[in-house]
Design a protein around this motif. Structure first.
Motif, PDB file in Angstrom:
ATOM      1  N   ARG A   7      16.814  64.808  48.389  1.00  0.00           N
ATOM      2  CA  ARG A   7      15.991  65.723  49.190  1.00  0.00           C
ATOM      3  C   ARG A   7      16.507  65.822  50.630  1.00  0.00           C
ATOM      4  O   ARG A   7      16.386  66.861  51.274  1.00  0.00           O
ATOM      5  N   ALA A   8      17.096  64.715  51.122  1.00  0.00           N
ATOM      6  CA  ALA A   8      17.600  64.721  52.498  1.00  0.00           C
ATOM      7  C   ALA A   8      18.986  65.346  52.614  1.00  0.00           C
ATOM      8  O   ALA A   8      19.426  65.686  53.714  1.00  0.00           O
ATOM      9  N   SER A   9      19.679  65.496  51.470  1.00  0.00           N
ATOM     10  CA  SER A   9      21.061  65.993  51.498  1.00  0.00           C
ATOM     11  C   SER A   9      21.083  67.486  51.198  1.00  0.00           C
ATOM     12  O   SER A   9      21.680  67.930  50.208  1.00  0.00           O
ATOM     13  N   THR A  10      20.472  68.240  52.057  1.00  0.00           N
ATOM     14  CA  THR A  10      20.266  69.660  51.770  1.00  0.00           C
ATOM     15  C   THR A  10      21.563  70.470  51.747  1.00  0.00           C
ATOM     16  O   THR A  10      21.658  71.457  51.046  1.00  0.00           O
ATOM     17  N   GLY A  11      22.565  70.065  52.518  1.00  0.00           N
ATOM     18  CA  GLY A  11      23.793  70.866  52.574  1.00  0.00           C
ATOM     19  C   GLY A  11      24.858  70.427  51.604  1.00  0.00           C
ATOM     20  O   GLY A  11      25.938  71.040  51.545  1.00  0.00           O
ATOM     21  N   ALA A  12      24.605  69.397  50.825  1.00  0.00           N
ATOM     22  CA  ALA A  12      25.639  68.833  49.969  1.00  0.00           C
ATOM     23  C   ALA A  12      25.855  69.654  48.706  1.00  0.00           C
ATOM     24  O   ALA A  12      24.929  70.259  48.168  1.00  0.00           O
ATOM     25  N   GLY A  13      27.109  69.648  48.231  1.00  0.00           N
ATOM     26  CA  GLY A  13      27.413  70.288  46.952  1.00  0.00           C
ATOM     27  C   GLY A  13      27.589  69.257  45.849  1.00  0.00           C
ATOM     28  O   GLY A  13      27.731  69.597  44.678  1.00  0.00           O
ATOM     29  N   ALA A  14      27.626  67.985  46.249  1.00  0.00           N
ATOM     30  CA  ALA A  14      27.811  66.917  45.256  1.00  0.00           C
ATOM     31  C   ALA A  14      27.077  65.668  45.713  1.00  0.00           C
ATOM     32  O   ALA A  14      27.163  65.270  46.872  1.00  0.00           O
ATOM     33  N   ILE A  15      26.355  65.075  44.773  1.00  0.00           N
ATOM     34  CA  ILE A  15      25.691  63.794  45.047  1.00  0.00           C
ATOM     35  C   ILE A  15      26.030  62.850  43.896  1.00  0.00           C
ATOM     36  O   ILE A  15      25.825  63.186  42.728  1.00  0.00           O
TER      37      ILE A  15
ATOM     38  N   VAL B 281      32.276  62.541  53.497  1.00  0.00           N
ATOM     39  CA  VAL B 281      30.901  62.525  52.996  1.00  0.00           C
ATOM     40  C   VAL B 281      29.937  62.927  54.112  1.00  0.00           C
ATOM     41  O   VAL B 281      30.159  62.653  55.286  1.00  0.00           O
ATOM     42  N   ASP B 282      28.879  63.577  53.691  1.00  0.00           N
ATOM     43  CA  ASP B 282      27.841  63.978  54.650  1.00  0.00           C
ATOM     44  C   ASP B 282      26.853  62.848  54.887  1.00  0.00           C
ATOM     45  O   ASP B 282      26.282  62.722  55.972  1.00  0.00           O
ATOM     46  N   ASP B 283      26.616  62.057  53.835  1.00  0.00           N
ATOM     47  CA  ASP B 283      25.659  60.957  53.970  1.00  0.00           C
ATOM     48  C   ASP B 283      25.984  59.886  52.943  1.00  0.00           C
ATOM     49  O   ASP B 283      26.633  60.157  51.919  1.00  0.00           O
ATOM     50  N   LEU B 284      25.529  58.690  53.248  1.00  0.00           N
ATOM     51  CA  LEU B 284      25.786  57.556  52.370  1.00  0.00           C
ATOM     52  C   LEU B 284      24.568  56.646  52.409  1.00  0.00           C
ATOM     53  O   LEU B 284      23.947  56.477  53.468  1.00  0.00           O
TER      54      LEU B 284
ATOM     55  N   ARG C 130      32.822  67.015  44.962  1.00  0.00           N
ATOM     56  CA  ARG C 130      32.536  65.803  44.192  1.00  0.00           C
ATOM     57  C   ARG C 130      33.501  64.660  44.441  1.00  0.00           C
ATOM     58  O   ARG C 130      33.104  63.493  44.412  1.00  0.00           O
ATOM     59  N   ARG C 131      34.796  64.946  44.627  1.00  0.00           N
ATOM     60  CA  ARG C 131      35.779  63.868  44.708  1.00  0.00           C
ATOM     61  C   ARG C 131      35.443  62.899  45.834  1.00  0.00           C
ATOM     62  O   ARG C 131      35.511  61.676  45.656  1.00  0.00           O
ATOM     63  N   ALA C 132      35.117  63.420  46.995  1.00  0.00           N
ATOM     64  CA  ALA C 132      34.799  62.547  48.135  1.00  0.00           C
ATOM     65  C   ALA C 132      33.581  61.687  47.830  1.00  0.00           C
ATOM     66  O   ALA C 132      33.539  60.491  48.173  1.00  0.00           O
ATOM     67  N   ALA C 133      32.593  62.262  47.154  1.00  0.00           N
ATOM     68  CA  ALA C 133      31.378  61.500  46.844  1.00  0.00           C
ATOM     69  C   ALA C 133      31.677  60.387  45.837  1.00  0.00           C
ATOM     70  O   ALA C 133      31.235  59.251  46.002  1.00  0.00           O
ATOM     71  N   PHE C 134      32.440  60.714  44.785  1.00  0.00           N
ATOM     72  CA  PHE C 134      32.815  59.682  43.808  1.00  0.00           C
ATOM     73  C   PHE C 134      33.579  58.546  44.492  1.00  0.00           C
ATOM     74  O   PHE C 134      33.310  57.363  44.285  1.00  0.00           O
ATOM     75  N   GLU C 135      34.573  58.913  45.288  1.00  0.00           N
ATOM     76  CA  GLU C 135      35.419  57.893  45.907  1.00  0.00           C
ATOM     77  C   GLU C 135      34.650  57.044  46.914  1.00  0.00           C
ATOM     78  O   GLU C 135      34.877  55.832  47.010  1.00  0.00           O
ATOM     79  N   ALA C 136      33.764  57.639  47.651  1.00  0.00           N
ATOM     80  CA  ALA C 136      32.996  56.875  48.639  1.00  0.00           C
ATOM     81  C   ALA C 136      32.121  55.828  47.967  1.00  0.00           C
ATOM     82  O   ALA C 136      32.020  54.685  48.435  1.00  0.00           O
TER      83      ALA C 136
END
Lengths: 47, 148
Positions: free
Chosen positions: B20-28, B70-73, B98-104
């Protein structure tokens, strides 16, 4: 200090043992003249 | 969001809040680690060092944000007594792709297992023992070429 520890307690120099100086984990060679506490952290296993 | 919890954690609720807080993200991407059941462990005790553990998690968080787009972690870790089947850790990352989110998330988990001052002690019928990171955990960490 590293030399003394290596002779007395070699297990403390294992790479999985971390050293914290005044509550800050450090690596490599660091001056300890003004340090009041040296802590050895056993191998970690989080996650 | 990052914190240690002495109480059981609810990964679904954490992920819902994070999403809900990651409004601008394309991948979580999220990961939940659970105490394995069925291999004879009756309790896992998570010990920590007040101050150094939070510092270590903060460094993992900052390093992951610096290395990946990543936008958030989010990193949430249990401490204290954890029973088989209970979540022990929750990590989530939000990114544009997605790649950045997976790797993070992958990176954060490798660092949590090998760098952060947290210690596991398992209890079995024949006694207790402290657990160290496995060689596989160290090899996973080495993939990221992190200086120690």
């Amino acid at each position: 200090m590293r030399l003394w520890i290596g002779r007395q307690y070699p297990a403390l120099l294992e790479p999985t043992v971390r050293i914290a100086l005044d509550d800050v984990v450090t690596a490599g060679t660091v001056p300890i003249a003004d340090v009041t506490e040296v802590a050895f952290l056993p191998p970690v296993s989080g996650g | 969001m990052r914190f240690l919890s002495a109480d059981p954690i609810d990964p679904a609720a954490l992920l819902d809040t994070f999403t809900r807080a990651s409004t601008g993200a394309g991948a979580i991407v999220s990961f939940t680690g659970v105490v394995r059941g069925g291999d004879g462990v009756s309790e896992l005790w998570l010990d920590h060092h007040p101050g150094l553990t939070e510092q270590g998690i903060g460094e993992v968080d900052a390093d992951a944000r610096r290395r990946f787009a990543v936008d958030d972690l989010s990193i949430v870790h249990r401490i204290g007594s954890v029973a088989p089947g209970e979540p022990i850790v929750f990590v989530a990352a939000a990114a544009t792709h997605r790649r950045a989110a997976f790797e993070a998330v992958d990176y954060a988990m490798d660092r949590l297992k090998t760098d952060v001052p947290l210690w596991k002690r398992e209890t079995r019928a024949d006694g207790t023992r402290w657990i160290e990171a496995r060689p596989e955990d160290q090899a996973d960490r080495a993939r990221w070429e992190i200086e120690t």
